[in-house]
Every structure is written in structure tokens, then in C-alpha cells.
Enzyme design. Structure first.
Site, PDB file in Angstrom:
ATOM      1  N   SER A 161      46.666  34.429  39.177  1.00  0.00           N
ATOM      2  CA  SER A 161      45.755  35.483  38.740  1.00  0.00           C
ATOM      3  C   SER A 161      46.037  35.848  37.282  1.00  0.00           C
ATOM      4  CB  SER A 161      45.889  36.686  39.675  1.00  0.00           C
ATOM      5  OG  SER A 161      44.846  37.603  39.486  1.00  0.00           O
ATOM      6  N   ASP A 330      38.124  31.800  47.018  1.00  0.00           N
ATOM      7  CA  ASP A 330      38.321  32.767  45.933  1.00  0.00           C
ATOM      8  C   ASP A 330      36.998  33.006  45.219  1.00  0.00           C
ATOM      9  OD1 ASP A 330      39.161  34.237  43.701  1.00  0.00           O
ATOM     10  OD2 ASP A 330      40.928  32.987  43.351  1.00  0.00           O
ATOM     11  N   HIS A 363      41.153  35.148  46.926  1.00  0.00           N
ATOM     12  CA  HIS A 363      42.073  35.150  45.791  1.00  0.00           C
ATOM     13  C   HIS A 363      43.533  35.358  46.217  1.00  0.00           C
ATOM     14  CE1 HIS A 363      43.084  35.501  41.591  1.00  0.00           C
ATOM     15  NE2 HIS A 363      43.539  36.728  41.733  1.00  0.00           N
TER      16      HIS A 363
END
Lengths: 382, 382
Positions: A161, A330, A363
Site C-alpha cells: 500500500s 483489490d 487490498h
């Protein structure tokens, strides 16, 4: 200067043991958007030992609300004790018997590094919104200073991320230092949709009357606004599929959690609502609202090509072997965009591998799918 | 009682001409979750003429922030003058030379029908949060009273989103009255993810200090909270694909729009942010915040199977021919779930057709893809 510091979180209780938290302070840092800022302290933890050549280091970069506590040697089998625990330790992919593993709280963070909740030495009060706009590139430049300080000459960088954005930036910014890079659930730049979600969360924080332009007293921040931003964040870190599997339309079980605004439900309450309230309230106890504004904005603003004639020019700078890990479900950093990035690096002559986690967890899968992450990270040994 | 009424929007300017707005008031309505509520006024518009048999009517149900103004005979070619304008009129799918087309503002709405912003006759003040929880089923029961009042004996029902939920409910609730039903971008029940997004928006409204437990003076409502809820809503009505096509990471052009909280941007502003601010500010001028809470909650709570032994039992009640329209890129009401519903109805012996709009525009495509909608609605003539 290496010293133990306290977390600078302004609200609530401490999230994780800080036994081995160290810190490094340096005078100042030039910032991507102009000016210099300092002094800068970075809080960090290390596991394993640096070799004499200084070339067995792995730098790990944490996610938005994470800290340097990626690993907990006292509770190595508890994924809740430290955020990448199952991947770090003797015999694990980030093998502490072979590597010197470092994780630092980012510049702008609230877990010991200098950020909006830190005291501005010139005023004696928290910086608040007077903190400068810091970027992913600034975070990486600050980490570079720490790496030098630790005597590291060559390293592997890994992160997911916003941590993945930093890993990518390391590979582009310091190709001569990076031997291998692992970019997880991150892309060359956020999509319009991701920026949009991010801004809704920030507006909710700033709507909270307790935000006060960022000048809230420690412990009296915009809890409801931050909780609402976190609720929205948690939706985007998951997926429709995962939420359906986990919650569907099940009503909330006994033991209702108060909503951020402490208002009663209109009609029955759904379990997914209780869950989001819980997640919102939990973050408030461990995270600073202004920090959330700054770090989420750094994610929005990141574009690996910024300052280069083109994206290709930026990506061509990468000399390290690169592993890109995407996640099928995601929707914040779509797998197709992670794959595209890997393919682009390869097309430009780089050595890039793409692995996709086949996970419904969205995610967040890089913090949940331990078997698949372990399997993907075998790439380190190839 | 048929009379011209004013919109009961509490804030700002009128959204659309109300020249032909009529209303019907009846004493009271039994509510799905218990008790009776009244008096109830429904504001509505009609186009075309009802035949002597009373069997050429089409009831159109509007979306969350919509009104009865689905068609504007004075500006029939302007899609902005009325929300389903290009589908309604002589020679169009909802052919006003053949059909008697009716669209009413929902129970709980703020465009002339009784809702939270209406004056409670027992106190002389707006109901606010003392308004009862109303459901999709209650909305349909109220519409049924209007339909009876107008002398309609048999009808076609069509709507998208919350309007699609009402169309589906009509077919299940009043199978003897419904000849054909058109359910657009709606499913048997919302997903956990959709409920979650919806609740984040409501929390933002209630976080606004001007909300005051719902007792804000007319014109002084929680504008910032409602604008933030709308920003989030607009993301969910579109798609990653559409937002990328439209905005990508383009910076905002000249003429910056103030954000809901009137705070400056952290760094540059993206065009997608300007767009969302604009959309948020626009809704505030034409819609009531408490109404947003109630209507969005009705969407969450809707489950066509509620009160029946099973979903199949509910769907088996449908006797009308049914057209289900899904949208490829809709992530609020996923196409796969719309298709599934159509297939289930068919599997149970019903006469159901499924058409998918091949559009990148997400949920909102039923208010944008006029050619595809026109093509899909040819089903009415088969």
C-alpha cells in the site's frame, strides 16, 4: 542520536509494545515541494544483525496506519502482535537469521517519527496543520538518512500500500542502493476513484467540530470524524466479495458498539455496521487525525513519474530485481494496474516478476493471506 | 384532494419546474414496522390520458434524490430538464400518446410528499427524526392509494435504483394489478458493502454540528455533512473505469469550488475533487438532509423476501412479465445480482427477461445511456 522514544500519538492508548523502539534524529530534510524541514526524528525497530559489508539489510515500509512494529520476536506467531509477524523471523521470508530487518515509522507518522502530532520546537505546541506537506519521496529521502546512519550500503526494500509506494520510489530514487524491491498492492499512481474515497474521509475528519483547524488539544481530537474516515477506509481495503462472505445482511449480534456520532440506528442494525463502528473506534484510540490527513494525502499525490520526463524514464531507472504483488479483489490498487506496472518495467528491460494473490480479501490481503504471501516471497531466494 | 403544492425542500432553490405538480392526501397508512402514520400527501405528475378501462397506466418510481419530475413536456429533448425525459413522450418507450404516465415523489421524500421535512400538524414544526421509519413496502402501499385515487385498474411499473426496488416490490405485493414490471439497477436486497457505504454517508450528515439531532431550522441544515454524503454517493454511482475516463489524475481547472468543510486543499487539487465538491454543494441546494437519512436507510433495509417464508415464495408471487436491467459496471447493485434475480424469477416459472447495459458509467448509467435504455425498453412492445 539513538534513543528510546515514546509514541507521539496524541489520543488514547498505545497500540503495541515499544520495547525495542529506537530513534534517529537529523537536522533537516529538503522537501519535494520546496523548502527544508527539521529537525526530523525517525522511530524504528530492527531485527537480526547487519553484516560487516552492510549489504544484508531489508527495509520494510508500513501501511497507512501502521507503525515500525512489523515484527514481535516475543510473540512471533501472533499476527496481531505485529503487522507482518508471520513473514519475519528465523526461517521466514524476511529471515532475521540472515538479514538485518529494519522498519521505521514514516516521516509524518504518529508512532515516534516527526509528524503533525509532534511538538514544534519553535512554538512548544503540536505542529497540527502547520506541518509541511510531505510526500512519498520525502519519506524515502528521510529513510535514506536512517539507512546511512545504520551503516547499510545495499538493501532490499519491501512494503504494501503506501509502503509499496515507498518501495517503488526507493527503487527509482536510489537504484544504486536497492538490490531487490518488493512492491505489494501499490501502483504508479492512485486512480481517480481512490483519490475520491480518500478525500471523502478527510472531509469527514475536518467536519468534526473537535478538529478545530487541526489545533485540537492532545486526547481531544476529532474522534468521530476520524472514525468515519476509518469506516470508509475499511470498506475500500476489503471487497464486495469479502464483505458478503463475512457479513452479508446479518443483523448485529448482542453487544452493540456505539456509532461514531453516538446516534441510534434507524431501524435494525446490521453486523457490517457494528464491525465498521468497532474499527472506527479502534483507530481513534491509536491514531492521530491530522496524521491521517497528511499520510492519506501523500498517497493521493504520489506519482512515480513526477519530476521525470515520462513514466518510462522513471521506471527505466530501476536496476534492482523487482517483485510486484497484486491482489485479485483489490479495488483501491487494482491488480490489473499492478500487473501493468510490472510488465512495463519488464518491457523497459528491467527484471520484474508479477504475482497475484488469489484472495477475496481485497487490498488488506497482504496483511491476511500469509500462505500466499509466503509463497510469493520465495522469490527472494531465487 | 388534488391540489398544486410547493416543494417542501427546506434548503435553497427549486430544482425543476413544478408547473404540473399535483398532490393527493389521505388520512393514514399502516406501516410495515407497526403503527399507522398520517396524514400522508403524495406529490405527483402525470402525462398522457388514462383510458376508460383504466388499464393503460405506467407508474414510474424515482431514484434516491429524484422527484416526480421524470418528464418535462415543455423541454422534452433536454435530459437535464427532467430525469427520464428521453424515455418519456410521444413515440418514446413510455409513450404518452398511448400511456397514462404517473410519477410520484415517494413517501418520506422532500419534493412535495410527506417526509421528515414536512410540518407535523400536531406540533407545527418539521417532523425531523420524529418521522417514522418508512420502508420500500410502505412507499409502494402509499403509491397504491394514489393509483386507486386516479382510477387506475392495471398498470406497468418501472424504476431504477430505489425506484427499481419499488418496482420489484409492486410486482410481488400487488401481482393482480401489475401487468409488466421494469426493474432497473436494483436487486432483491443490498449487499453488505452497499449498506456500509450508505452508513458512512449518514454518519457524516449526523456529525455535522448543524444537524442538531435533526431539528435544524429550515435553510440551516447540515450542508457540509450532506455534501460529504453526496460526494461518497457519487463515487458509488459511478465506477473506477468511468472516473478514470473522465478525471484520471488531472488537476482541477480554474475556478475552484469550495469543499464542504471550506478547508483549503493539502497540496494541489485534483479535478475529481472539484467535481465531487460541486456535486455535494449542488445537492445541498435542493435536498433535505433528514430525508437523505430516511430514504437511504429504506434502501438498506429493503429485502423483497421480508415477511415471506423464503425469497422464492416472494418471487413466485410475481405474475407480471418482468424486465430486469443490470449495468455491467454497477458496483452498488452488481449486474450479476440483477441477472441472478431475473434467472430466479424465470426458474420459478415467471416470465423474466434480463438485459445488461454495456456501460462504463456504473450505477448512474440508467440516467445516462439513453440509446441502450431505449433499446432495452423495446421489450414493452413485445
Amino acid at each position: 542520536m539513538v534513543a528510546r522514544v515514546e509514541h507521539s500519538v496524541v489520543t488514547g492508548t498505545q497500540p503495541a509494545p515499544v520495547n525495542h523502539l529506537q530513534s534517529y534524529t537529523f537536522d533537516s530534510l529538503p522537501l519535494q515541494y520546496g523548502g527544508r524541514f527539521g529537525p526530523v526524528t525517525l522511530a524504528y525497530e530492527t531485527w537480526g544483525r547487519l553484516n560487516a559489508a552492510g549489504d544484508n539489510a531489508i527495509l520494510i515500509a508500513h501501511a497507512l496506519t501502521g507503525s515500525s512494529h512489523a515484527h514481535d520476536p516475543e510473540h512471533p506467531d501472533d499476527p496481531k502482535a505485529a503487522w507482518w509477524n508471520p513473514l519475519i523471523g528465523p526461517g521466514r521470508p524476511f529471515d532475521t537469521s540472515r538479514y538485518f530487518v529494519v522498519c521505521s515509522n514514516v516521516l509524518g507518522g504518529c508512532y515516534g517519527s516527526t509528524g503533525p502530532s509532534s511538538i514544534d520546537p519553535s512554538t512548544g505546541r503540536p505542529y497540527g496543520m502547520r506541518f509541511p506537506l510531505v510526500t512519498i519521496r520525502d519519506m524515502v529521502h528521510a529513510q535514506r538518512r536512517l539507512i546511512e546512519h545504520l551503516g547499510i550500503r545495499r538493501l532490499i526494500v519491501a512494503g504494501g500500500s503506501i509502503g509499496g509506494q515507498q518501495a517503488l520510489e526507493w527503487a527509482v530514487c536510489y537504484p544504486e542502493l536497492v538490490e531487490k524491491v518488493i512492491v505489494v498492492a501499490a501502483t504508479a499512481a492512485l486512480t481517480a476513484q481512490a483519490i475520491a474515497f480518500s478525500e471523502v474521509g478527510r472531509q469527514a475528519i475536518m467536519l468534526d467540530p473537535r478538529w478545530q483547524g487541526g489545533d485540537y488539544p492532545p486526547g481531544q481530537g476529532p474522534d468521530a470524524g476520524l472514525a468515519i474516515a476509518r469506516m470508509l477506509g475499511m470498506i475500500t481495503y476489503q471487497s464486495e466479495e469479502a464483505m458478503e462472505l463475512r457479513f452479508s445482511r446479518r443483523p448485529a449480534r448482542a453487544g452493540e458498539v456505539p456509532s461514531p456520532t453516538r446516534t441510534p440506528s434507524l431501524g435494525k442494525r446490521f453486523d457490517v455496521e457494528n464491525y465498521l463502528y468497532y474499527q472506527g473506534n479502534s483507530l481513534v484510540r491509536r491514531f492521530d487525525a491530522n496524521t491521517y490527513l497528511y499520510l492519506s494525502r501523500a498517497m493521493d499525490l504520489y506519482d512515480v513519474s513526477e519530476g521525470y520526463p515520462s513514466l518510462d524514464t522513471a521506471l527505466t531507472r530501476i536496476r534492482s530485481r523487482a517483485l510486484f504483488i497484486g491482489i485479485r479483489s483489490d479495488f483501491l490498487f487494482p491488480a490489473a494496474r499492478v500487473r501493468w506496472l510490472a510488465e512495463r518495467v519488464r518491457a523497459l528491460g528491467g527484471e520484474a516478476t508479477y504475482v497475484e494473490l488469489d484472495s477475496p480479501h481485497g487490498h488488506d490481503a497482504f496483511l491476511k493471506e500469509w500462505e500466499q504471501m509466503n509463497a510469493a516471497l520465495r522469490w527472494l531466494e531465487t
